[in-house]
Design an enzyme around this catalytic site. Sequence first.
Site, short mmCIF file in Angstrom:
data_model
loop_
_atom_site.label_atom_id
_atom_site.label_comp_id
_atom_site.label_asym_id
_atom_site.label_seq_id
_atom_site.Cartn_x
_atom_site.Cartn_y
_atom_site.Cartn_z
N CYS A 179 36.28 42.87 33.04
CA CYS A 179 37.05 41.75 33.46
C CYS A 179 36.44 40.40 33.11
O CYS A 179 37.09 39.32 33.17
CB CYS A 179 37.41 41.60 34.79
SG CYS A 179 35.84 42.10 35.88
N HIS A 180 35.32 40.64 32.57
CA HIS A 180 34.54 39.36 32.11
C HIS A 180 35.10 38.78 30.74
O HIS A 180 34.94 37.64 30.32
CB HIS A 180 32.98 39.55 31.81
CG HIS A 180 32.72 40.57 30.75
ND1 HIS A 180 32.65 42.16 31.21
CD2 HIS A 180 32.56 40.60 29.81
CE1 HIS A 180 32.68 42.79 30.27
NE2 HIS A 180 32.25 41.87 29.02
N GLU A 224 28.00 40.02 24.00
CA GLU A 224 29.02 40.72 23.16
C GLU A 224 29.27 39.84 21.80
O GLU A 224 30.29 39.97 21.18
CB GLU A 224 30.24 40.72 24.05
CG GLU A 224 30.43 41.78 24.87
CD GLU A 224 31.71 42.22 25.64
OE1 GLU A 224 32.62 41.69 25.19
OE2 GLU A 224 31.41 42.79 26.64
N ASN A 226 38.46 44.12 40.69
CA ASN A 226 37.85 45.09 39.77
C ASN A 226 36.68 45.72 40.20
O ASN A 226 35.55 45.12 40.37
CB ASN A 226 37.78 44.51 38.54
CG ASN A 226 37.15 45.69 37.49
OD1 ASN A 226 37.28 46.74 37.80
ND2 ASN A 226 36.62 45.10 36.27
N TYR A 285 43.94 34.44 31.49
CA TYR A 285 44.75 35.08 32.34
C TYR A 285 46.22 35.15 31.88
O TYR A 285 47.12 35.91 32.15
CB TYR A 285 44.72 34.27 33.74
CG TYR A 285 43.19 34.33 34.35
CD1 TYR A 285 42.84 35.55 34.73
CD2 TYR A 285 42.42 33.18 34.26
CE1 TYR A 285 41.51 35.69 35.60
CE2 TYR A 285 41.03 33.28 34.59
CZ TYR A 285 40.62 34.37 35.10
OH TYR A 285 39.47 34.45 35.78
#
Length: 146
Positions: A111-112, A139, A103, A82
């Site tokens: 946003c993850h 990912e 979002n 952040y």
Amino acid sequence: MQSPVGPLTIVVENDAVVALDWVKPLRDDDHPVLDAALDQLSEYFDGKRQDFDLPFAPQVSDFQKIFGKALCDIPYGETRTYGDLAKQLNRPAQAIGQACGANPIAILIPCHRVLSSTGLGGYSGAGGVETKVKLLQLEGAGSLLL
């Protein structure tokens, strides 16, 4: 669609994706943008896609549009804090956290990939932080969570 993180519904209006919700669909429409979104999400969950090539038109503030672009610029498998985004966008970290939570097109606008400086932070999608962890592991960013 059914996904590894639960049922997902994609909302398309005026030929653009405007929302992604963790609910079963109320109806199943045939639309080229919806078909492309479902195909691309399936490829993402199968590990065959890292970026989404879809028109987005979320109903959000001007700052959230800028913020969404910054999220999309975070590469697949990488994360930012952040604080990183706060510095980049010249906003307080609290505003970044609020924008993440607001979002409307989670996963597609990733946003993850945003973490707190001390750990995971939150996640507004169904399943909360557990869903965030699953997406990051998908990912290959799971090692960043240790």
